[in-house]
Design a protein around this motif. Structure first.
Motif, short mmCIF file in Angstrom:
data_model
loop_
_atom_site.label_atom_id
_atom_site.label_comp_id
_atom_site.label_asym_id
_atom_site.label_seq_id
_atom_site.Cartn_x
_atom_site.Cartn_y
_atom_site.Cartn_z
N ILE A 75 -37.19 -16.74 68.41
CA ILE A 75 -37.19 -17.82 67.33
C ILE A 75 -38.56 -18.88 68.13
O ILE A 75 -38.81 -18.75 69.11
N THR A 76 -38.74 -19.83 67.07
CA THR A 76 -39.73 -21.05 67.30
C THR A 76 -38.39 -22.15 67.34
O THR A 76 -37.61 -22.07 66.55
N PHE A 77 -38.54 -23.13 68.55
CA PHE A 77 -37.49 -24.22 68.43
C PHE A 77 -38.32 -25.35 68.40
O PHE A 77 -39.28 -25.42 69.41
N SER A 78 -38.21 -26.34 67.77
CA SER A 78 -38.85 -27.44 67.48
C SER A 78 -37.73 -28.67 67.59
O SER A 78 -36.87 -28.84 66.77
N HIS A 79 -37.79 -29.52 68.91
CA HIS A 79 -36.77 -30.44 68.91
C HIS A 79 -37.11 -31.50 67.98
O HIS A 79 -36.02 -32.13 67.51
N LYS A 80 -38.44 -31.69 67.51
CA LYS A 80 -38.52 -32.70 66.30
C LYS A 80 -38.02 -32.43 65.04
O LYS A 80 -37.46 -33.36 64.65
N TYR A 81 -38.09 -31.13 64.81
CA TYR A 81 -37.52 -30.67 63.66
C TYR A 81 -35.93 -30.67 63.58
O TYR A 81 -35.45 -31.30 62.72
N ALA A 82 -35.27 -30.42 64.77
CA ALA A 82 -33.97 -30.57 64.75
C ALA A 82 -33.62 -32.21 64.69
O ALA A 82 -32.53 -32.34 63.87
N LYS A 83 -34.41 -32.73 65.12
CA LYS A 83 -34.00 -34.24 64.77
C LYS A 83 -34.00 -34.72 63.42
O LYS A 83 -33.35 -35.44 62.79
N GLU A 84 -35.25 -33.91 62.64
CA GLU A 84 -35.29 -34.32 61.17
C GLU A 84 -34.07 -33.86 60.38
O GLU A 84 -34.04 -34.40 59.23
N LEU A 85 -33.53 -32.87 60.93
CA LEU A 85 -32.26 -32.58 60.33
C LEU A 85 -30.85 -33.07 60.58
O LEU A 85 -29.92 -32.87 60.45
N ASP A 86 -31.34 -34.32 61.33
CA ASP A 86 -30.04 -34.98 61.91
C ASP A 86 -28.96 -34.38 63.08
O ASP A 86 -27.86 -34.51 62.81
N LEU A 87 -29.73 -33.43 63.68
CA LEU A 87 -29.05 -32.48 64.71
C LEU A 87 -29.11 -33.49 65.80
O LEU A 87 -29.98 -34.05 66.27
N ASP A 88 -28.35 -33.31 66.82
CA ASP A 88 -28.18 -33.40 68.22
C ASP A 88 -29.25 -32.37 68.71
O ASP A 88 -28.71 -31.19 68.78
N TRP A 89 -30.21 -32.67 69.11
CA TRP A 89 -31.42 -31.37 69.40
C TRP A 89 -31.06 -30.85 70.64
O TRP A 89 -31.09 -29.52 70.59
N LYS A 90 -30.53 -31.29 71.39
CA LYS A 90 -30.23 -30.55 72.85
C LYS A 90 -28.83 -29.87 72.67
O LYS A 90 -28.86 -28.67 73.05
N GLU A 91 -27.90 -30.12 71.67
CA GLU A 91 -26.68 -29.51 71.36
C GLU A 91 -27.27 -28.27 70.40
O GLU A 91 -26.79 -27.05 70.79
N ALA A 92 -27.86 -28.54 69.51
CA ALA A 92 -28.69 -27.30 68.67
C ALA A 92 -29.19 -26.34 69.63
O ALA A 92 -28.85 -25.10 69.40
N TYR A 93 -30.21 -26.61 70.56
CA TYR A 93 -30.87 -25.77 71.47
C TYR A 93 -30.01 -25.04 72.34
O TYR A 93 -30.13 -23.57 72.30
N LEU A 94 -29.06 -25.56 72.83
CA LEU A 94 -28.23 -24.74 74.03
C LEU A 94 -27.01 -23.84 72.98
O LEU A 94 -26.91 -22.91 73.62
N ASN A 95 -26.84 -24.56 71.81
CA ASN A 95 -26.13 -23.38 71.18
C ASN A 95 -27.01 -22.06 70.78
O ASN A 95 -26.44 -21.06 70.72
N LYS A 126 -43.44 -7.82 68.16
CA LYS A 126 -42.87 -8.89 68.70
C LYS A 126 -42.93 -9.96 67.61
O LYS A 126 -44.04 -10.35 66.93
N THR A 127 -41.49 -10.23 66.95
CA THR A 127 -41.45 -11.19 65.81
C THR A 127 -40.47 -12.35 66.05
O THR A 127 -39.53 -12.18 66.68
N TYR A 128 -41.08 -13.48 65.82
CA TYR A 128 -40.23 -14.78 66.12
C TYR A 128 -39.82 -15.50 64.88
O TYR A 128 -40.76 -15.56 64.05
N LEU A 129 -38.64 -15.36 64.64
CA LEU A 129 -38.00 -15.89 63.19
C LEU A 129 -38.48 -17.63 63.27
O LEU A 129 -38.09 -18.22 64.22
N TRP A 130 -38.57 -18.20 61.97
CA TRP A 130 -38.85 -19.58 61.80
C TRP A 130 -37.69 -20.11 61.27
O TRP A 130 -37.17 -19.64 60.05
N GLY A 131 -36.95 -21.02 61.73
CA GLY A 131 -35.89 -21.70 61.04
C GLY A 131 -34.39 -21.78 61.62
O GLY A 131 -33.59 -21.95 61.07
#
Length: 336
Positions: free
Chosen positions: A45-65, A305-310
């Protein structure tokens, strides 16, 4: 030789050359279509901490999950310039260190994207203080930034590839202009002079030329989209069969093993914030069925090699009552 003789020779040459080229083209296409992928599919996957914040998520929590529940083993992380150098000459790597340390703990393989134009809208991520000074100043500061980043990040063994810029030769994003190949090559050369790990330069899978990115890198990364929204058209479905990526690679003499799909569409495409877009509109570019179908589509491209977006959006949907994308991805990453 008379003019008449020259014309006759030219006509005969064309008569022979055109069939030979046609046969060569058909043979090349046939060979590309018959080629089998080398190795099993590898997903990430791609992980963007900026985008996680835009979705009103706790980006660290989202990443660890994402790491702990989905158990991804391959991830692309993004070193945003305006996050690292908010003030001129003051470098803060704390967010990236968190992301990389957590990946390292779990032996996750990382692609680290760095530079100016990076994944997620608005693409170009120069700090406000740099933007005010114009293009020449921005380029000068980038050539100072890149060595600082490599020097700091090269201690992480989890980094397997460096990605320099994101689709730098494709006109997408809120950026002043496409980047020049000469300048991106300077960035690539800096990275290569400081670390031996391979360098990726990316391009659009559908609209990009590919060869400009591949010619200055070790690997080409592409994006693959099926349903998009275009400002001059509206909603649009790309008509290309999955096998067309094999054919394009063969025509450009780029081995499939040297291509990564780092951005497989696995969330809706919206012309505004996803949070502000009605569900009925989001479903025009991504439904549960679309999600399943695009994963199957990716398998047929020949790119292993495929990285899902989202992934950030899947987590957001799960938090808001629709766990389909999350649970389907979990099965994919865990080979269930």
């Amino acid at each position: 030789m008379t003019i008449a003789q020259a014309k006759k020779i030219l006509i005969l040459s064309i008569r022979w050359t055109v069939p030979v080229l046609a046969i060569s083209f058909i043979s090349l296409v046939t060979l590309a279509l018959s080629s089998k992928p080398k190795g099993d599919m590898e997903y990430g996957i791609t992980f963007s901490h900026k985008y996680a914040k835009e979705l009103d998520l706790d980006w660290k929590e989202a990443y660890l999950n994402i790491l702990n529940e989905l158990k991804v083993t391959n991830i692309r992380l993004v070193a945003y310039w305006d996050d690292i150098e908010k003030e001129k000459g003051v470098y803060d790597f704390s967010n990236m260190d968190f992301l990389l340390k957590e990946a390292e703990k779990r032996q996750v393989n990382v692609i680290l994207a760095l530079g100016r134009k990076l994944p997620r809208w608005p693409e170009c991520s120069e700090p406000t203080w740099a933007k005010k000074e114009g293009e020449d100043f921005i380029k000068t500061r980038l050539l100072i930034l890149i060595p600082k980043e490599i020097e700091h990040f090269k201690k992480y063994q989890s980094i397997k590839y460096w990605q320099v810029e994101n689709e730098p030769f494709f006109p997408f994003g809120n950026c002043p202009a496409m980047m020049s190949q000469d300048f991106v090559k300077k960035e690539v050369d800096i990275v290569k002079s400081m670390d031996a790990r391979p360098v990726i330069v990316s391009d659009s899978g559908e609209g990009g030329a590919w060869i400009f990115s591949y010619s200055i890198s070790d690997y080409l990364a592409i994006s693959i989209y099926r349903k998009v929204w275009l400002s001059f058209w509206g909603y649009f479905n790309w008509p290309f069969p999955a096998e067309s990526y094999k054919v394009k690679a063969a025509l450009l003499n780029i081995p499939l093993e040297k291509i990564l799909n780092t951005e497989l569409q696995a969330e809706p495409w919206s012309n505004t914030s996803i949070l502000k877009t009605p569900e009925s509109e989001l479903q025009k570019t991504m439904t549960h069925q679309d999600f399943i179908e695009i994963i199957e589509y990716a398998k047929k491209t020949g790119i292993t090699k495929t990285y899902l977006w989202g992934a950030e959006w899947w987590y957001y949907k799960k938090q808001n009552g629709d766990a389909f994308y999350w649970e389907t991805a979990k099965k994919l990453f865990n080979n269930l």
